[in-house]
Design a protein around this motif. Structure first.
Motif, PDB file in Angstrom:
ATOM      1  N   GLU A  80       0.815  -1.218   0.000  1.00 30.38           N
ATOM      2  CA  GLU A  80       0.000   0.000   0.000  1.00 30.38           C
ATOM      3  C   GLU A  80       0.854   1.277   0.000  1.00 30.38           C
ATOM      4  OE1 GLU A  80      -3.539   1.660  -0.251  1.00 30.38           O
ATOM      5  OE2 GLU A  80      -3.260  -0.513  -0.207  1.00 30.38           O
ATOM      6  N   PHE A  81       1.973   1.233   0.738  1.00 31.76           N
ATOM      7  CA  PHE A  81       2.765   2.450   0.961  1.00 31.76           C
ATOM      8  C   PHE A  81       4.046   2.448   0.125  1.00 31.76           C
ATOM      9  CE2 PHE A  81      -0.086   2.190   4.498  1.00 31.76           C
ATOM     10  CZ  PHE A  81      -0.429   3.514   4.744  1.00 31.76           C
ATOM     11  N   ASP A  82       4.505   3.652  -0.218  1.00 32.03           N
ATOM     12  CA  ASP A  82       5.767   3.796  -0.961  1.00 32.03           C
ATOM     13  C   ASP A  82       6.964   3.797  -0.009  1.00 32.03           C
ATOM     14  OD1 ASP A  82       4.705   4.405  -3.765  1.00 32.03           O
ATOM     15  OD2 ASP A  82       3.601   5.834  -2.508  1.00 32.03           O
ATOM     16  N   TYR A  83       6.763   4.421   1.156  1.00 28.11           N
ATOM     17  CA  TYR A  83       7.822   4.481   2.164  1.00 28.11           C
ATOM     18  C   TYR A  83       7.263   4.032   3.512  1.00 28.11           C
ATOM     19  CZ  TYR A  83      10.429   7.362  -1.124  1.00 28.11           C
ATOM     20  OH  TYR A  83      11.096   7.808  -2.246  1.00 28.11           O
ATOM     21  N   ILE A  84       8.021   3.210   4.212  1.00 27.61           N
ATOM     22  CA  ILE A  84       7.674   2.847   5.585  1.00 27.61           C
ATOM     23  C   ILE A  84       8.864   3.236   6.453  1.00 27.61           C
ATOM     24  CG2 ILE A  84       7.074   1.001   7.192  1.00 27.61           C
ATOM     25  CD1 ILE A  84       5.671  -0.453   4.916  1.00 27.61           C
ATOM     26  N   PHE A  85       8.610   4.177   7.371  1.00 27.50           N
ATOM     27  CA  PHE A  85       9.675   4.688   8.226  1.00 27.50           C
ATOM     28  C   PHE A  85       9.560   4.086   9.632  1.00 27.50           C
ATOM     29  CE2 PHE A  85       9.573   8.528   5.361  1.00 27.50           C
ATOM     30  CZ  PHE A  85      10.854   8.343   4.863  1.00 27.50           C
ATOM     31  N   ALA A  86      10.584   3.324  10.023  1.00 28.60           N
ATOM     32  CA  ALA A  86      10.643   2.768  11.382  1.00 28.60           C
ATOM     33  C   ALA A  86      11.298   3.786  12.312  1.00 28.60           C
ATOM     34  CB  ALA A  86      11.465   1.488  11.364  1.00 28.60           C
ATOM     35  N   MET A  87      10.800   3.851  13.549  1.00 29.87           N
ATOM     36  CA  MET A  87      11.349   4.828  14.505  1.00 29.87           C
ATOM     37  C   MET A  87      12.633   4.326  15.163  1.00 29.87           C
ATOM     38  SD  MET A  87       9.388   7.435  14.246  1.00 29.87           S
ATOM     39  CE  MET A  87       8.763   7.116  12.618  1.00 29.87           C
ATOM     40  N   ASP A  88      12.756   3.002  15.359  1.00 28.81           N
ATOM     41  CA  ASP A  88      14.005   2.479  15.921  1.00 28.81           C
ATOM     42  C   ASP A  88      14.338   1.124  15.284  1.00 28.81           C
ATOM     43  OD1 ASP A  88      12.715   0.386  17.352  1.00 28.81           O
ATOM     44  OD2 ASP A  88      12.470   1.640  19.127  1.00 28.81           O
ATOM     45  N   LYS A  89      15.471   0.567  15.680  1.00 29.25           N
ATOM     46  CA  LYS A  89      15.946  -0.647  15.010  1.00 29.25           C
ATOM     47  C   LYS A  89      15.143  -1.892  15.385  1.00 29.25           C
ATOM     48  CE  LYS A  89      20.410   1.377  14.194  1.00 29.25           C
ATOM     49  NZ  LYS A  89      21.804   1.563  14.618  1.00 29.25           N
ATOM     50  N   HIS A  90      14.520  -1.872  16.555  1.00 29.35           N
ATOM     51  CA  HIS A  90      13.601  -2.969  16.901  1.00 29.35           C
ATOM     52  C   HIS A  90      12.389  -2.946  15.969  1.00 29.35           C
ATOM     53  CE1 HIS A  90      15.380  -4.739  20.422  1.00 29.35           C
ATOM     54  NE2 HIS A  90      15.641  -3.541  20.903  1.00 29.35           N
ATOM     55  N   ASN A  91      11.851  -1.755  15.767  1.00 33.69           N
ATOM     56  CA  ASN A  91      10.709  -1.627  14.857  1.00 33.69           C
ATOM     57  C   ASN A  91      11.108  -2.100  13.462  1.00 33.69           C
ATOM     58  OD1 ASN A  91      10.209   1.750  16.136  1.00 33.69           O
ATOM     59  ND2 ASN A  91       9.570  -0.181  17.091  1.00 33.69           N
ATOM     60  N   LEU A  92      12.306  -1.702  13.041  1.00 36.05           N
ATOM     61  CA  LEU A  92      12.796  -2.075  11.708  1.00 36.05           C
ATOM     62  C   LEU A  92      12.882  -3.602  11.577  1.00 36.05           C
ATOM     63  CD1 LEU A  92      13.973  -0.667   9.101  1.00 36.05           C
ATOM     64  CD2 LEU A  92      16.225  -1.047  10.098  1.00 36.05           C
ATOM     65  N   ALA A  93      13.431  -4.251  12.608  1.00 37.75           N
ATOM     66  CA  ALA A  93      13.567  -5.717  12.576  1.00 37.75           C
ATOM     67  C   ALA A  93      12.192  -6.380  12.567  1.00 37.75           C
ATOM     68  CB  ALA A  93      14.381  -6.192  13.775  1.00 37.75           C
ATOM     69  N   ASP A  94      11.266  -5.865  13.374  1.00 37.64           N
ATOM     70  CA  ASP A  94       9.914  -6.449  13.412  1.00 37.64           C
ATOM     71  C   ASP A  94       9.201  -6.272  12.063  1.00 37.64           C
ATOM     72  OD1 ASP A  94      10.220  -7.314  16.008  1.00 37.64           O
ATOM     73  OD2 ASP A  94       9.232  -5.562  16.901  1.00 37.64           O
ATOM     74  N   LEU A  95       9.437  -5.128  11.438  1.00 40.59           N
ATOM     75  CA  LEU A  95       8.826  -4.901  10.122  1.00 40.59           C
ATOM     76  C   LEU A  95       9.431  -5.831   9.069  1.00 40.59           C
ATOM     77  CD1 LEU A  95       8.592  -1.019  10.295  1.00 40.59           C
ATOM     78  CD2 LEU A  95       6.641  -2.564  10.014  1.00 40.59           C
ATOM     79  N   LYS A  96      10.737  -6.055   9.146  1.00 41.37           N
ATOM     80  CA  LYS A  96      11.380  -6.970   8.180  1.00 41.37           C
ATOM     81  C   LYS A  96      10.780  -8.368   8.280  1.00 41.37           C
ATOM     82  CE  LYS A  96      15.701  -4.614   7.340  1.00 41.37           C
ATOM     83  NZ  LYS A  96      17.087  -4.393   7.757  1.00 41.37           N
ATOM     84  N   ASP A  97      10.358  -8.727   9.502  1.00 42.06           N
ATOM     85  CA  ASP A  97       9.755 -10.053   9.699  1.00 42.06           C
ATOM     86  C   ASP A  97       8.436 -10.222   8.947  1.00 42.06           C
ATOM     87  OD1 ASP A  97      11.779 -10.949  11.299  1.00 42.06           O
ATOM     88  OD2 ASP A  97      10.750 -10.535  13.192  1.00 42.06           O
ATOM     89  N   ILE A  98       7.733  -9.125   8.701  1.00 42.29           N
ATOM     90  CA  ILE A  98       6.440  -9.241   7.997  1.00 42.29           C
ATOM     91  C   ILE A  98       6.517  -8.686   6.571  1.00 42.29           C
ATOM     92  CG2 ILE A  98       5.058  -9.224  10.124  1.00 42.29           C
ATOM     93  CD1 ILE A  98       4.254  -6.267   9.284  1.00 42.29           C
ATOM     94  N   GLN A  99       7.719  -8.302   6.139  1.00 41.87           N
ATOM     95  CA  GLN A  99       7.889  -7.705   4.802  1.00 41.87           C
ATOM     96  C   GLN A  99       7.808  -8.791   3.731  1.00 41.87           C
ATOM     97  OE1 GLN A  99      11.768  -5.901   4.172  1.00 41.87           O
ATOM     98  NE2 GLN A  99      10.927  -4.496   2.656  1.00 41.87           N
ATOM     99  N   PRO A 100       6.845  -8.676   2.803  1.00 43.84           N
ATOM    100  CA  PRO A 100       6.761  -9.689   1.743  1.00 43.84           C
ATOM    101  C   PRO A 100       7.795  -9.399   0.651  1.00 43.84           C
ATOM    102  CG  PRO A 100       5.000  -8.088   1.496  1.00 43.84           C
ATOM    103  CD  PRO A 100       5.793  -7.661   2.687  1.00 43.84           C
ATOM    104  N   GLU A 101       8.224 -10.417  -0.031  1.00 47.45           N
ATOM    105  CA  GLU A 101       9.174 -10.220  -1.136  1.00 47.45           C
ATOM    106  C   GLU A 101       8.479  -9.527  -2.291  1.00 47.45           C
ATOM    107  OE1 GLU A 101      11.629 -13.387  -2.811  1.00 47.45           O
ATOM    108  OE2 GLU A 101      11.985 -13.974  -0.722  1.00 47.45           O
ATOM    109  N   GLY A 102       9.174  -8.579  -2.886  1.00 46.96           N
ATOM    110  CA  GLY A 102       8.649  -7.951  -4.094  1.00 46.96           C
ATOM    111  C   GLY A 102       7.666  -6.821  -3.875  1.00 46.96           C
ATOM    112  N   ALA A 103       7.338  -6.495  -2.620  1.00 46.40           N
ATOM    113  CA  ALA A 103       6.411  -5.380  -2.383  1.00 46.40           C
ATOM    114  C   ALA A 103       7.134  -4.056  -2.616  1.00 46.40           C
ATOM    115  CB  ALA A 103       5.871  -5.447  -0.959  1.00 46.40           C
ATOM    116  N   LYS A 104       6.339  -3.009  -2.917  1.00 47.22           N
ATOM    117  CA  LYS A 104       6.970  -1.765  -3.386  1.00 47.22           C
ATOM    118  C   LYS A 104       7.581  -0.913  -2.285  1.00 47.22           C
ATOM    119  CE  LYS A 104       2.749   1.075  -3.264  1.00 47.22           C
ATOM    120  NZ  LYS A 104       1.919   2.040  -3.976  1.00 47.22           N
ATOM    121  N   ALA A 105       7.118  -1.054  -1.052  1.00 52.54           N
ATOM    122  CA  ALA A 105       7.533  -0.097  -0.007  1.00 52.54           C
ATOM    123  C   ALA A 105       9.041  -0.135   0.242  1.00 52.54           C
ATOM    124  CB  ALA A 105       6.797  -0.407   1.289  1.00 52.54           C
TER     125      ALA A 105
END
Ligand code: 4NP
Length: 151
Positions: A80-105
């Motif tokens: 849905e989104f072009d950019y997803i901004f994580a506030m800290d590195k824990h958030n970034l790691a948690d987001l990577k866990d649900i990041q699908p391959e090939g999505a645009k964000a």
């Protein structure tokens, strides 16, 4: 071109709603084709308004958080989104866990361009009021940078 930006922290009641509203305020007088939202990696506060301390600190700078409501980040956000901004590195790691391959964000640390400790937004939730002021300062700095990059 129309851009969609998602700001993500842990609870979606302190840092990411502040980042969303500061970014929206920064673009509001520029009439830019940008749409913003925010979310949390955790489900604790779904449906709740931002923390009263965040609302109060933002209000002093004419930033209104009061109508925002927390939701949890989901895999579909990466389509849905072009950019997803994580506030800290824990958030970034948690987001990577649900990041699908090939999505645009593009998944990025919001404070990557800001010279502060580890490029992370300090979590103010268990701290004092000054932590909320620091979050606002950092949100203003990062928003000024990203607006020039993205739009
Ligand atoms: P936020 O802050 O991730 O900036 O919204 C927090 C909010 C709630 C909790 C932790 C951090 N909590 O543990 O409930």
């Amino acid at each position: 071109m129309h851009k969609k930006i998602l700001f993500v922290c842990l609870g979606n009641i302190c840092r990411s709603p502040t980042a969303q509203a500061v970014f929206e305020k920064t673009i509001s007088d520029k009439n830019l084709p940008v749409e913003c939202d925010s979310a949390g990696t955790a489900a604790y506060h779904i449906g709740k308004a931002p923390d009263k301390r965040s609302i109060a600190a933002a209000k002093k700078r004419s930033v209104d958080l009061s109508s925002l409501r927390a939701r949890q980040a989901i895999t579909d956000d990466f389509y849905e989104f072009d950019y997803i901004f994580a506030m800290d590195k824990h958030n970034l790691a948690d987001l990577k866990d649900i990041q699908p391959e090939g999505a645009k964000a593009q998944l990025l640390l919001f404070l990557e361009p800001v010279n502060c400790k580890q490029n992370e937004m300090p979590d103010p939730y268990y701290g004092e009021q000054d932590g909320f002021e620091i979050v606002l300062d950092l949100c203003h700095q990062a928003s000024d940078y990203w607006i020039k990059q993205i739009v």
